[in-house]
Design an enzyme around this catalytic site. Structure first.
Site, PDB file in Angstrom:
ATOM      1  N   TRP A   1      38.502  44.562  34.905  1.00 55.06           N
ATOM      2  CA  TRP A   1      39.242  45.139  36.028  1.00 55.06           C
ATOM      3  C   TRP A   1      40.294  44.073  36.353  1.00 55.06           C
ATOM      4  O   TRP A   1      39.990  43.031  36.927  1.00 55.06           O
ATOM      5  CB  TRP A   1      38.293  45.367  37.204  1.00 55.06           C
ATOM      6  CG  TRP A   1      38.875  46.092  38.360  1.00 55.06           C
ATOM      7  CD1 TRP A   1      39.022  47.446  38.526  1.00 55.06           C
ATOM      8  CD2 TRP A   1      39.378  45.498  39.566  1.00 55.06           C
ATOM      9  NE1 TRP A   1      39.588  47.723  39.749  1.00 55.06           N
ATOM     10  CE2 TRP A   1      39.809  46.552  40.403  1.00 55.06           C
ATOM     11  CE3 TRP A   1      39.515  44.185  40.024  1.00 55.06           C
ATOM     12  CZ2 TRP A   1      40.369  46.341  41.668  1.00 55.06           C
ATOM     13  CZ3 TRP A   1      40.071  43.972  41.281  1.00 55.06           C
ATOM     14  CH2 TRP A   1      40.486  45.035  42.081  1.00 55.06           C
TER      15      TRP A   1
ATOM     16  N   GLU B   1      34.382  55.504  58.900  1.00 58.64           N
ATOM     17  CA  GLU B   1      33.720  55.585  57.599  1.00 58.64           C
ATOM     18  C   GLU B   1      34.050  56.922  56.929  1.00 58.64           C
ATOM     19  O   GLU B   1      34.276  56.980  55.717  1.00 58.64           O
ATOM     20  CB  GLU B   1      32.207  55.392  57.782  1.00 58.64           C
ATOM     21  CG  GLU B   1      31.361  55.561  56.545  1.00 58.64           C
ATOM     22  CD  GLU B   1      31.723  54.640  55.380  1.00 58.64           C
ATOM     23  OE1 GLU B   1      32.490  53.679  55.552  1.00 58.64           O
ATOM     24  OE2 GLU B   1      31.240  54.915  54.265  1.00 58.64           O
TER      25      GLU B   1
ATOM     26  N   CYS C   1      34.755  43.716  36.948  1.00 57.55           N
ATOM     27  CA  CYS C   1      34.464  43.391  35.552  1.00 57.55           C
ATOM     28  C   CYS C   1      32.956  43.331  35.298  1.00 57.55           C
ATOM     29  O   CYS C   1      32.175  43.091  36.208  1.00 57.55           O
ATOM     30  CB  CYS C   1      34.989  42.002  35.214  1.00 57.55           C
ATOM     31  SG  CYS C   1      36.739  41.848  35.340  1.00 57.55           S
TER      32      CYS C   1
ATOM     33  N   ARG D   1      31.179  50.530  37.722  1.00 58.07           N
ATOM     34  CA  ARG D   1      31.774  49.514  38.595  1.00 58.07           C
ATOM     35  C   ARG D   1      33.287  49.594  38.634  1.00 58.07           C
ATOM     36  O   ARG D   1      33.912  48.947  39.467  1.00 58.07           O
ATOM     37  CB  ARG D   1      31.354  48.118  38.118  1.00 58.07           C
ATOM     38  CG  ARG D   1      29.850  47.900  38.217  1.00 58.07           C
ATOM     39  CD  ARG D   1      29.424  46.734  37.400  1.00 58.07           C
ATOM     40  NE  ARG D   1      29.917  45.485  37.938  1.00 58.07           N
ATOM     41  CZ  ARG D   1      29.181  44.636  38.629  1.00 58.07           C
ATOM     42  NH1 ARG D   1      27.937  44.900  38.861  1.00 58.07           N
ATOM     43  NH2 ARG D   1      29.693  43.522  39.083  1.00 58.07           N
TER      44      ARG D   1
ATOM     45  N   LYS E   1      35.837  57.300  53.317  1.00 57.43           N
ATOM     46  CA  LYS E   1      35.279  58.104  52.201  1.00 57.43           C
ATOM     47  C   LYS E   1      36.338  59.046  51.659  1.00 57.43           C
ATOM     48  O   LYS E   1      36.516  59.167  50.448  1.00 57.43           O
ATOM     49  CB  LYS E   1      34.086  58.952  52.651  1.00 57.43           C
ATOM     50  CG  LYS E   1      32.765  58.300  52.855  1.00 57.43           C
ATOM     51  CD  LYS E   1      32.113  57.748  51.632  1.00 57.43           C
ATOM     52  CE  LYS E   1      32.596  56.389  51.322  1.00 57.43           C
ATOM     53  NZ  LYS E   1      31.974  55.225  51.774  1.00 57.43           N
TER      54      LYS E   1
ATOM     55  N   HIS F   1      47.962  57.571  72.792  1.00 58.37           N
ATOM     56  CA  HIS F   1      48.722  56.314  72.772  1.00 58.37           C
ATOM     57  C   HIS F   1      49.495  56.157  71.473  1.00 58.37           C
ATOM     58  O   HIS F   1      49.901  55.054  71.113  1.00 58.37           O
ATOM     59  CB  HIS F   1      47.778  55.131  72.987  1.00 58.37           C
ATOM     60  CG  HIS F   1      47.116  55.155  74.328  1.00 58.37           C
ATOM     61  ND1 HIS F   1      47.790  54.929  75.500  1.00 58.37           N
ATOM     62  CD2 HIS F   1      45.846  55.442  74.686  1.00 58.37           C
ATOM     63  CE1 HIS F   1      46.957  55.040  76.521  1.00 58.37           C
ATOM     64  NE2 HIS F   1      45.766  55.367  76.044  1.00 58.37           N
TER      65      HIS F   1
ATOM     66  N   GLU G   1      39.111  57.127  49.758  1.00 53.33           N
ATOM     67  CA  GLU G   1      38.609  56.514  48.522  1.00 53.33           C
ATOM     68  C   GLU G   1      38.551  57.504  47.365  1.00 53.33           C
ATOM     69  O   GLU G   1      38.939  57.181  46.249  1.00 53.33           O
ATOM     70  CB  GLU G   1      37.168  56.006  48.738  1.00 53.33           C
ATOM     71  CG  GLU G   1      37.059  54.652  49.373  1.00 53.33           C
ATOM     72  CD  GLU G   1      35.598  54.232  49.532  1.00 53.33           C
ATOM     73  OE1 GLU G   1      35.283  53.102  49.178  1.00 53.33           O
ATOM     74  OE2 GLU G   1      34.764  55.026  50.020  1.00 53.33           O
TER      75      GLU G   1
ATOM     76  N   LYS H   1      33.137  48.913  42.074  1.00 55.49           N
ATOM     77  CA  LYS H   1      31.881  48.704  42.794  1.00 55.49           C
ATOM     78  C   LYS H   1      31.587  47.212  42.782  1.00 55.49           C
ATOM     79  O   LYS H   1      31.898  46.537  41.800  1.00 55.49           O
ATOM     80  CB  LYS H   1      30.783  49.460  42.046  1.00 55.49           C
ATOM     81  CG  LYS H   1      29.491  49.603  42.792  1.00 55.49           C
ATOM     82  CD  LYS H   1      29.554  50.727  43.785  1.00 55.49           C
ATOM     83  CE  LYS H   1      28.290  50.867  44.590  1.00 55.49           C
ATOM     84  NZ  LYS H   1      28.543  51.650  45.814  1.00 55.49           N
TER      85      LYS H   1
ATOM     86  N   ASN I   1      34.178  37.068  34.330  1.00 57.80           N
ATOM     87  CA  ASN I   1      34.364  37.808  35.578  1.00 57.80           C
ATOM     88  C   ASN I   1      34.839  36.822  36.631  1.00 57.80           C
ATOM     89  O   ASN I   1      34.298  35.720  36.710  1.00 57.80           O
ATOM     90  CB  ASN I   1      33.035  38.384  36.083  1.00 57.80           C
ATOM     91  CG  ASN I   1      32.531  39.521  35.235  1.00 57.80           C
ATOM     92  OD1 ASN I   1      33.216  39.962  34.314  1.00 57.80           O
ATOM     93  ND2 ASN I   1      31.344  39.995  35.549  1.00 57.80           N
ATOM     94  N   GLY I   2      35.784  37.230  37.451  1.00 57.63           N
ATOM     95  CA  GLY I   2      36.220  36.366  38.543  1.00 57.63           C
ATOM     96  C   GLY I   2      37.624  35.855  38.319  1.00 57.63           C
ATOM     97  O   GLY I   2      38.404  36.419  37.542  1.00 57.63           O
TER      98      GLY I   2
END
Ligand code: HGA
Length: 618
Positions: free
Chosen positions: A74, A491, A2, A27, A495, A514, A498, A613, A99-100
């Site tokens: 968000w 990583e 948010c 974001r 990527k 394995h 995402e 973000k 926000n939160g």
């Protein structure tokens, strides 16, 4: 996550609020809204989807006013919908953006319902609006600023959770309330005007001077002044906070010649690495640990163990650093994701340095882990961060800043490689006493050569772009690496998932037999990170296992290793680089691969679905 923007000015603030929301779009969000006070009445517009939709609505409603708040949401509590979008209101008098998460929202909702409040949304935020309305009624004085700020404090004292918020009341068309408890908020300074924002980037079109509110700060902001108080002070005593000039310029909204911010940020890496290492070496190549903060050299000399805590991409940076710290500095190192660490019973060995890594410095889990760690007797805390004024930096004993510049793409790229570069530098600082001088000089030279090596890898983009088409109809991919390149493979897989939404898993190549080898067939692309090092021959055996099962190998290899292409194997050759910097250099082609695969898949590269973000909620 948010975003909050607010403004109070002699001019119409609607365009400022809208521009602020656009700057926060990167974001990630699902809906947006604005409220302004016009002729002592609240006017509000909200819309699901992009800010452009809200903008269209605003044009037809001609909403204008000299004070207003705005939000990109968000969703955490209640689905994305117009009713759940912010600003939330109580009656016709009070508007709130938040926000939160308000953790005790259910209990408060029951209590407020018992007082007759009727709820129009499923959000936790609406509780704040009604609760403030309730306390405002109870504070029995004239409708002056005193009444407003008292009601605000009483509201904040009843809330549990982590949040940033801002409130308007129609009886006070000259006052903007705001608070920061666990989620960032800044006040922007103008001339006869003030602004608020959850990120300074939202306000750079109107100011470059900011007050970074501290934990527990709440404020009453008018055109000419701001009165800041702290929840940690028992009375209503004003506190002083410095005004800080934003030094990074206003590049946020500018993609330059690039199609996406992510691509721009990938290509910025030589510059970002150079800037992040600047000021860390003396003229004679000595390591300038004083850049970490006062007395850092003495503290680092005492370090016997390192605990790294972070999330997502930053966690992968920590995992690479573990190999470095143990091999080069001889210091045991543990790495853990913050969301687990913060709720665990921990045993803290003597003289353990607590290191957090976060691009934004506002990552809720990492911040909570730092606060938890501060009660556990660590030697000291060190934040590795890209945002100098962030909560993580302010609350840590020492800070190691990357100087990557604002990162807008949700998928982190330049933040990751710069984190790695400063972590390698930190390893050299911690290992100083035990590293032979020649190895230290070699390491410093390797670090200094990084920007050029990364630039030469960027030149491989056309070859990587050609590979991307192969992934167009794939649903699964394996990434393999060994040693420091195992986290690099992790990583790379992160990527790809995402931004292209292709399921990707990373394995230490020795683990293949394995279990994951069962997945390998003609349809399975297997991406490997294979620089020339002492594990290369072992890795080659693992790749034989993949080939024998018909898997398609895409190898990022050292040009001196002489890998051969065939129908099932495609090699992309990278220059030979020093072993210690290889994880940084080999991360870059994986970023480019994910980017070009996402282009082929037609996904929203800079704003991938469901992601945000700067993850400021738990
Ligand atoms: N809990 C609020 C705000 C969510 C948020 O801050 N997301 O980043 C809501 O769900 O509306």
């Amino acid at each position: 996550m948010c975003g909050i923007v607010g403004a109070i000015s002699p001019r119409n603030v609607t365009p400022i609020l809208l521009e602020g929301l656009k700057r926060l779009e990167y974001r990630g969000y699902d809906s947006a809204g604005v409220a302004v006070i016009h002729q002592n009445r609240l006017q509000r517009e909200r819309e699901i989807g992009k800010v452009a939709g809200l903008e269209a609505k605003l044009q037809s409603s001609e909403l204008s006013g000299q004070i207003g708040i705005a939000h990109t949401r968000w969703a955490t509590h209640g689905k994305p919908s117009v009713d759940n979008a912010h600003p939330q209101m109580s009656g016709t008098d009070v508007a709130v953006v938040h926000n939160g998460i308000i953790e005790n929202h259910e209990r408060l909702r029951d209590q407020l319902a018992a007082h007759g409040y009727v709820f129009a949304s499923d959000t936790d935020t609406e509780v704040v609006a009604h609760l403030f309305h309730y306390h405002y009624q109870l504070v029995n004085t004239e409708p002056n600023d005193e009444r407003l700020i008292r009601a605000f404090r009483e509201t904040l004292e009843a809330l549990q959770g982590a949040y940033a918020l801002s409130i308007l009341h129609t009886e006070h068309p000259g006052a903007l309330l705001c608070a920061k408890v666990g989620s960032p908020l800044v006040i922007g300074e103008g001339s006869e005007e003030h602004f608020i924002g959850s990120d300074p980037l939202a306000l750079l079109q109107v100011t470059d001077r900011f007050i970074y509110l501290e934990e527990g700060d709440y404020a009453l902001v008018t055109r000419d002044e701001k009165r800041i108080y702290s929840l940690s002070e028992s009375g209503m005593v004003e506190v002083e906070r410095p005004i800080v000039r934003y030094e990074h310029g206003d590049h946020a909204a500018d993609r330059g010649e690039f199609r996406h911010f992510m691509l721009k940020e990938i290509h910025e890496q030589p510059r970002a690495l150079r800037d992040s290492l600047a000021g860390k070496f003396g003229q004679a190549g000595e390591l300038l640990a004083s850049s970490l903060g006062p007395n850092a050299e003495n503290i680092l000399r005492c370090v016997k163990q390192v605990q790294i805590v972070s999330c997502g991409t930053s966690y992968h940076a920590g995992l690479v650093a573990r190999y470095w710290l143990e091999a080069l500095a001889g210091v045991p190192c543990s790495v853990e994701v913050a969301s687990e660490f913060r709720y665990r019973q921990v045993v803290v060995p003597e003289n353990t340095l607590f290191v957090t890594i976060s691009q934004s410095g506002e990552t809720a889990d990492t911040l909570a882990a730092l606060r938890f760690a501060k009660t556990k007797g660590y030697l000291a805390s060190l934040a590795i961060c890209n945002v100098p004024g962030s909560s993580l930096v302010r609350e840590s004993d020492y800070r190691l800043l990357t100087n990557a510049g604002p990162e807008i793409g949700v998928a982190s790229t330049k933040a990751f490689t710069t984190q790695l570069a400063v972590l390698l530098w930190l390893t050299a600082v911690i290992g100083q006493a035990q590293m032979p001088a020649a190895s230290r000089v070699e390491l410093i030279n390797a670090l200094r050569s990084l920007p050029d090596h990364v630039a030469s890898v960027l030149a491989l983009e056309p070859a990587i772009e050609r590979l991307a088409a192969y992934f167009a109809n794939k649903h699964h991919t394996l990434f393999l690496g060994r040693g420091t390149h195992y986290p690099v493979a992790m990583e790379g897989a992160l990527k790809l998932k995402e931004i292209s939404y292709i399921h990707a898993e990373a394995y230490a190549a020795g683990e293949l037999k394995h279990g994951p080898l069962a997945l390998v067939d003609e349809e399975m692309p297997v991406v490997t990170v294979a620089p020339s090092n002492e594990l290369l021959e072992k890795l080659k055996s693992n790749l034989q296992e993949v080939q024998a099962r018909g898997g398609q190998l895409i190898n990022f290899v050292c040009e001196e290793a002489h890998f051969k292409d065939n129908d099932n194997v495609t090699n992309v050759c990278l220059p030979k680089v020093d072993d210690w910097i290889a994880p940084i250099v080999y991360s870059v082609p994986l970023q480019l691969l994910a980017y070009h695969v996402a282009l082929v898949k037609g996904t929203d590269v800079d704003k991938p679905r469901n992601l945000a973000k700067s993850v400021t909620v738990e």
